[in-house]
Write an enzyme that holds these catalytic residues in place. Structure first.
Site, PDB file in Angstrom:
ATOM      1  N   SER A 144      69.893  90.760  69.100  1.00  0.00           N
ATOM      2  CA  SER A 144      68.560  90.146  69.065  1.00  0.00           C
ATOM      3  C   SER A 144      67.958  90.378  67.688  1.00  0.00           C
ATOM      4  O   SER A 144      68.190  91.427  67.068  1.00  0.00           O
ATOM      5  CB  SER A 144      67.658  90.772  70.131  1.00  0.00           C
ATOM      6  OG  SER A 144      66.293  90.435  69.924  1.00  0.00           O
ATOM      7  N   TYR A 147      64.640  97.941  74.906  1.00  0.00           N
ATOM      8  CA  TYR A 147      65.418  96.731  74.639  1.00  0.00           C
ATOM      9  C   TYR A 147      65.932  96.731  73.211  1.00  0.00           C
ATOM     10  O   TYR A 147      67.128  96.487  72.957  1.00  0.00           O
ATOM     11  CB  TYR A 147      64.539  95.506  74.896  1.00  0.00           C
ATOM     12  CG  TYR A 147      65.178  94.177  74.569  1.00  0.00           C
ATOM     13  CD1 TYR A 147      66.074  93.582  75.455  1.00  0.00           C
ATOM     14  CD2 TYR A 147      64.877  93.499  73.396  1.00  0.00           C
ATOM     15  CE1 TYR A 147      66.660  92.355  75.174  1.00  0.00           C
ATOM     16  CE2 TYR A 147      65.456  92.276  73.097  1.00  0.00           C
ATOM     17  CZ  TYR A 147      66.338  91.706  73.986  1.00  0.00           C
ATOM     18  OH  TYR A 147      66.908  90.496  73.695  1.00  0.00           O
TER      19      TYR A 147
END
Length: 250
Positions: free
Chosen positions: A142, A155
């Site tokens: 990401s 995350y």
């Protein structure tokens, strides 16, 4: 650049970005072992594959948090399929709240699904790849690993771990004919965006941050995965490809 005839192990294959890539792989003649645990999304993926006339889809309804069962089931799936040629570690969970509100157990739960399950997938696939002298592993990271996002620390931690594993595996597995890369998606309009309270304002923020002034779509992810999973990427390994419309440039 083809993946025709290859067998792909794909986690989170029925998700917002997973479905488009799964269908693209099937259309290209690959076999996909789709691992997902959302009954409604799995049903939608199976229906879309049937409607498009694609064969080669096998669904495994598995809980990625149950690592022991996951390994057992993937070993069985690998035996049935004659091994996995390609692994796409895509599944992830993404809670959002202030750092001080997370428990250590919540951090560990994100790590277990976003990272540890991917390790199990590679452990299940690597023996077959080594035997064939060929393999592709693609981790879905990401752009949050570059900073600039609050309230996502577990995350971001997990995606940073995937980047580190990408490099470590690339160094170690290259001798076996296996490449390991990652893609780092930007902001895509999926269910993940529902964590943002003001979606209209968030969309303006996304478009203002990107160089390309449109929202990304599933085909953008599918195209990047298709390239890194193909024969044509054989001299590329240990890299992170940002698929973000030019949001971050590293």
């Amino acid at each position: 650049m083809t993946v025709k005839g290859r067998t792909i192990l794909y986690t989170g294959a029925a998700g917002g970005l997973g479905t488009g890539a799964t269908l693209a792989f099937l259309a290209a003649g690959a076999r996909v072992v789709a691992v997902d645990n959302d009954a409604a999304k799995v049903a939608a993926l199976e229906a879309a594959a049937r409607e498009a006339g694609h064969s080669g889809l096998t669904v495994r309804r598995l809980d990625l948090a149950d690592l022991g069962t996951l390994r057992h089931e993937l070993d069985a799936a690998a035996t049935e399929a004659g091994g996995f040629d390609i692994v796409v570690n895509n599944a992830a969970i993404y809670p959002s709240k202030a750092f001080e509100d997370y428990t250590i157990e919540e951090h560990q739960a994100v790590q277990r699904i976003n990272v540890d399950a991917g390790i199990v997938c590679v452990q299940a696939a690597l023996p077959g790849m080594r035997a064939k002298g060929w393999g592709r592993i693609v981790n879905v990271a990401s752009i949050t690993v570059y900073g600039g996002w609050a309230k996502l620390s577990p995350y971001v931690q997990s995606k940073g771990a995937l980047v580190g594993l990408t490099r470590a595996w690339a160094r170690e597995f290259g001798a076996y004919g296996v490449t390991v890369n990652a893609i780092a998606p930007g902001a895509f309009p999926t269910d993940a965006e529902k964590i943002h309270p003001d979606l209209d304002n968030y969309e303006r923020f996304v478009l203002g941050s990107q160089s390309v002034k449109r929202r990304g779509n599933a085909a953008d992810i599918a195209n990047a995965l298709m390239f890194l999973a193909s024969e044509g990427s054989g001299f590329i390994t240990g890299q992170v490809l940002n698929v973000d419309g030019g949001w971050v440039m590293h």
